[in-house]
Scaffold this motif. Sequence first.
Motif, PDB file in Angstrom:
ATOM      1  N   TYR A   1      26.093  22.798  40.787  1.00  0.00           N
ATOM      2  CA  TYR A   1      26.769  22.540  41.836  1.00  0.00           C
ATOM      3  C   TYR A   1      27.598  22.649  40.471  1.00  0.00           C
ATOM      4  CZ  TYR A   1      24.669  21.220  46.065  1.00  0.00           C
ATOM      5  OH  TYR A   1      24.531  21.112  47.281  1.00  0.00           O
ATOM      6  N   VAL A   2      27.277  22.090  38.801  1.00  0.00           N
ATOM      7  CA  VAL A   2      27.854  21.726  37.375  1.00  0.00           C
ATOM      8  C   VAL A   2      28.140  23.671  37.403  1.00  0.00           C
ATOM      9  CG1 VAL A   2      27.848  21.430  35.481  1.00  0.00           C
ATOM     10  CG2 VAL A   2      26.988  19.416  37.238  1.00  0.00           C
ATOM     11  N   SER A   3      26.976  24.109  37.586  1.00  0.00           N
ATOM     12  CA  SER A   3      27.432  26.028  37.364  1.00  0.00           C
ATOM     13  C   SER A   3      28.659  26.067  38.331  1.00  0.00           C
ATOM     14  CB  SER A   3      26.210  26.124  37.004  1.00  0.00           C
ATOM     15  OG  SER A   3      25.895  27.751  36.926  1.00  0.00           O
ATOM     16  N   MET A   4      28.068  26.130  39.202  1.00  0.00           N
ATOM     17  CA  MET A   4      30.050  26.721  40.087  1.00  0.00           C
ATOM     18  C   MET A   4      31.264  25.805  39.106  1.00  0.00           C
ATOM     19  SD  MET A   4      27.758  26.359  43.502  1.00  0.00           S
ATOM     20  CE  MET A   4      29.671  26.897  44.672  1.00  0.00           C
ATOM     21  N   ALA A   5      31.164  24.301  39.506  1.00  0.00           N
ATOM     22  CA  ALA A   5      32.090  24.389  38.806  1.00  0.00           C
ATOM     23  C   ALA A   5      32.765  24.485  37.526  1.00  0.00           C
ATOM     24  CB  ALA A   5      32.400  22.623  38.228  1.00  0.00           C
ATOM     25  N   ARG A   6      31.544  24.686  36.541  1.00  0.00           N
ATOM     26  CA  ARG A   6      32.165  25.994  35.027  1.00  0.00           C
ATOM     27  C   ARG A   6      32.738  26.517  35.590  1.00  0.00           C
ATOM     28  NH1 ARG A   6      27.911  24.509  30.436  1.00  0.00           N
ATOM     29  NH2 ARG A   6      29.759  24.904  29.649  1.00  0.00           N
ATOM     30  N   MET A   7      32.295  27.442  36.471  1.00  0.00           N
ATOM     31  CA  MET A   7      32.813  29.018  36.951  1.00  0.00           C
ATOM     32  C   MET A   7      33.858  29.005  37.301  1.00  0.00           C
ATOM     33  SD  MET A   7      30.243  31.477  36.271  1.00  0.00           S
ATOM     34  CE  MET A   7      31.772  33.022  37.737  1.00  0.00           C
ATOM     35  N   LYS A   8      34.434  27.879  37.625  1.00  0.00           N
ATOM     36  CA  LYS A   8      35.902  27.391  38.058  1.00  0.00           C
ATOM     37  C   LYS A   8      36.323  27.448  37.001  1.00  0.00           C
ATOM     38  CE  LYS A   8      38.778  25.231  42.038  1.00  0.00           C
ATOM     39  NZ  LYS A   8      38.880  26.332  42.656  1.00  0.00           N
ATOM     40  N   GLU A   9      35.725  26.278  35.855  1.00  0.00           N
ATOM     41  CA  GLU A   9      37.072  26.479  34.951  1.00  0.00           C
ATOM     42  C   GLU A   9      37.127  27.656  34.229  1.00  0.00           C
ATOM     43  OE1 GLU A   9      34.418  23.560  32.340  1.00  0.00           O
ATOM     44  OE2 GLU A   9      34.611  21.655  33.650  1.00  0.00           O
ATOM     45  N   LEU A  10      36.067  28.523  34.392  1.00  0.00           N
ATOM     46  CA  LEU A  10      36.694  30.206  33.384  1.00  0.00           C
ATOM     47  C   LEU A  10      37.183  30.745  33.842  1.00  0.00           C
ATOM     48  CD1 LEU A  10      32.667  30.438  31.872  1.00  0.00           C
ATOM     49  CD2 LEU A  10      34.669  29.194  30.790  1.00  0.00           C
ATOM     50  N   GLN A  11      37.621  29.985  35.108  1.00  0.00           N
ATOM     51  CA  GLN A  11      38.549  31.755  36.079  1.00  0.00           C
ATOM     52  C   GLN A  11      39.682  31.754  35.026  1.00  0.00           C
ATOM     53  OE1 GLN A  11      37.905  33.798  39.224  1.00  0.00           O
ATOM     54  NE2 GLN A  11      35.502  32.120  38.240  1.00  0.00           N
ATOM     55  N   PRO A  12      40.515  31.086  34.305  1.00  0.00           N
ATOM     56  CA  PRO A  12      41.229  31.844  33.710  1.00  0.00           C
ATOM     57  C   PRO A  12      41.204  32.798  32.771  1.00  0.00           C
ATOM     58  CG  PRO A  12      41.467  29.801  34.335  1.00  0.00           C
ATOM     59  CD  PRO A  12      40.523  29.804  34.198  1.00  0.00           C
ATOM     60  N   GLU A  13      40.382  32.233  31.889  1.00  0.00           N
ATOM     61  CA  GLU A  13      39.376  33.329  31.052  1.00  0.00           C
ATOM     62  C   GLU A  13      39.133  34.784  31.504  1.00  0.00           C
ATOM     63  OE1 GLU A  13      37.533  32.108  27.985  1.00  0.00           O
ATOM     64  OE2 GLU A  13      37.530  29.685  28.881  1.00  0.00           O
ATOM     65  N   ILE A  14      38.596  34.270  32.575  1.00  0.00           N
ATOM     66  CA  ILE A  14      37.842  35.750  33.490  1.00  0.00           C
ATOM     67  C   ILE A  14      38.531  36.399  33.774  1.00  0.00           C
ATOM     68  CG2 ILE A  14      36.611  36.411  35.385  1.00  0.00           C
ATOM     69  CD1 ILE A  14      34.875  33.961  34.844  1.00  0.00           C
ATOM     70  N   GLU A  15      39.753  36.576  34.660  1.00  0.00           N
ATOM     71  CA  GLU A  15      41.701  36.862  34.782  1.00  0.00           C
ATOM     72  C   GLU A  15      42.235  38.052  33.497  1.00  0.00           C
ATOM     73  OE1 GLU A  15      42.240  37.470  38.117  1.00  0.00           O
ATOM     74  OE2 GLU A  15      40.994  36.348  38.625  1.00  0.00           O
ATOM     75  N   ALA A  16      42.066  36.825  32.804  1.00  0.00           N
ATOM     76  CA  ALA A  16      42.563  37.686  31.441  1.00  0.00           C
ATOM     77  C   ALA A  16      41.991  38.891  30.339  1.00  0.00           C
ATOM     78  CB  ALA A  16      42.263  36.254  30.646  1.00  0.00           C
ATOM     79  N   LEU A  17      40.554  38.297  30.331  1.00  0.00           N
ATOM     80  CA  LEU A  17      39.548  39.986  30.608  1.00  0.00           C
ATOM     81  C   LEU A  17      39.452  40.395  31.153  1.00  0.00           C
ATOM     82  CD1 LEU A  17      35.853  38.875  29.435  1.00  0.00           C
ATOM     83  CD2 LEU A  17      36.568  40.681  31.031  1.00  0.00           C
ATOM     84  N   LYS A  18      39.860  40.311  32.573  1.00  0.00           N
ATOM     85  CA  LYS A  18      39.771  41.568  33.411  1.00  0.00           C
ATOM     86  C   LYS A  18      41.468  42.510  33.299  1.00  0.00           C
ATOM     87  CE  LYS A  18      37.482  39.886  37.323  1.00  0.00           C
ATOM     88  NZ  LYS A  18      37.495  39.638  38.768  1.00  0.00           N
ATOM     89  N   ALA A  19      42.476  41.683  33.324  1.00  0.00           N
ATOM     90  CA  ALA A  19      44.045  42.377  32.648  1.00  0.00           C
ATOM     91  C   ALA A  19      43.621  43.280  31.325  1.00  0.00           C
ATOM     92  CB  ALA A  19      44.255  41.449  32.604  1.00  0.00           C
TER      93      ALA A  19
END
Length: 602
Positions: A392-410
């Motif tokens: 569950y912590v890993s899932m929560a941290r994945m959510k924290e990384l969403q802005p960085e992931i979206e920037a990486l995709k762009a």
Amino acid sequence: MNDQNKNLILATALSFIVILVWFWLFPPPEQPAADPNAPAAVTQTLEAPAPATTTPAQGEVAPVPQAPRLAIDTPRLAGSISLLGGRIDDLSLKTYHVTLDDSSDTVRLLSPVGEPQAYYALYGWVPGGALDFADVPGATTEWQVVSGQTLAPGQPVTLQWSNGKGLTFTRELSVDDRYMFSVKDSVANSGTAPATLQPYGVVARHGKPKDLQNYFVLHEGVVGRADGKLTEVKYDKVAELPEVAREAAHAEVVEAKTDGWIGFTDKYWMTVLVPEQGKPFTAVTKYNAQSDIYQTETRMPLVTVAPGASVEVSSRLFAGAKEWETIRSYQNDQGIAGFIDSIDWGWFFFLTKPIFWLLHNLHGLIGNMGLAIIALTFVLKLLVLPLAYKSYVSMARMKELQPEIEALKARNEGDQGKMQKEMMQLYKDKKVNPAAGCLPVLIQIPIFFSLYKVIFVTLELRHAPFIGWLQDLSAPDPSSLYNLFGLLPWAAPAHGSVLALIFIGVLPILLGISMWLQQKLNPAPADAAQAAIFAWMPWIFMFMLGGFASGLVVYWITNNTITFLQQYAIMRSHGHKPDIFGNIKASFQRKPKVAEVAKGKK
């Protein structure tokens, strides 16, 4: 599609596939139809084999003469013994009823030849040397009562028969206050020549049981143990055993040197021959196609009785309910090795045994099986909490990384390879495992299977009440949308019918709601396909599990509720306050049609 949603879809799809396969393999029970082809009255005679491989075998169809009987009366058993062959062939279980109604018939375990589905135990001797079958007691021998009129705990009965040629056979039968009979067979030789013969025990079943359920998850048929090896053979497989000419049947013969037992098991009841432990014996499984008789045997070694001498052989017969405590007591206190394995624990025995032990003890403390299942769910969730917490912590941290992931995709749009490489590096730098979100589901699958087995197979769940309308946790929820849960003046559809699968009960509905609420911890995925899968999944599960045992559904609802609370707490601890009500509200808002979305993009 972000990685968190990928994980959620993967976990959900995996769970869905597993449950779908499970539901296909093990559908909810159908009501057994009456057997229009119940076997006619048949009897058993004995053929004379060679002395070294003596065996009782099924004979021709013949009428059965009436014979006097001795009553059986114990706290748990009622019935009688036929003096014809000394058969234990009439037995009912006093404390178990066919239905939830205490005024319904008690469960009938054994029935005599001449009745449909005859099922009985028989002991005798097979002749060797110069003796023939007329010189030894067998299936058609009429015994005389020497002492006792009713077989009860502390009140044995003694039978006797003489062949008129110097051999006198005596049988003492006793029974405890549960389900174990003891049989002491002796022969005294007052003649001038030694006598060679072989003692045996038989459990015979005429035709398959009429209530045979034929589920892959449940073993019904022959169950036995020989020298530490457990054997389970279904009725169809018994009929496919190799033909053995000497046995005059399809047969399997196993030599045991130290311990063992053999007989027939049903879902909740069994009848098992238990020879004297620590001594060699021969275990035989056979099927006679001509007379449609299934048979298990224990054959003890040949004995020779000198003139003026006597020989005694002891054996036991278990005939009753597969109560865990009772069977464990026979194993641990009376030395019947491996007897607890007569209960069908299945492939996941390393999980089903401890799960049942825990459930049994929780029930003993709480006194209500439904509450015990809820308590068991809390204990199981506590045991796997460390691993689940990491997931569950890993899932929560994945959510924290969403802005960085979206920037990486762009930043890497159009270069899929570079994007994947940088994304993997990001996960590595942040020490996040994108697949960890699947672990809670993977943990639940074997536990779910094991608990399903425990609830489906063990006797302790049969007719176990919970609350209100839930009076049998081994059966599906009896309430139904069809009659608005009893508010309308007509009955709910019968279990196993198509209507019962459509018009589900209260528990399946609560299950669907609990899954739906668990989804609302996160907003619906932006991708339309993902959103559709998530939207339908709780309700698909709701109908799929509607026909499962209500005890299992109680477990699943409790598990979903605990998971919801765990995820909510972990998300809050990482600075995310789930907008549950907002997500629920959004799920009811009108979604734009695909054409409208495409037009807006233009």
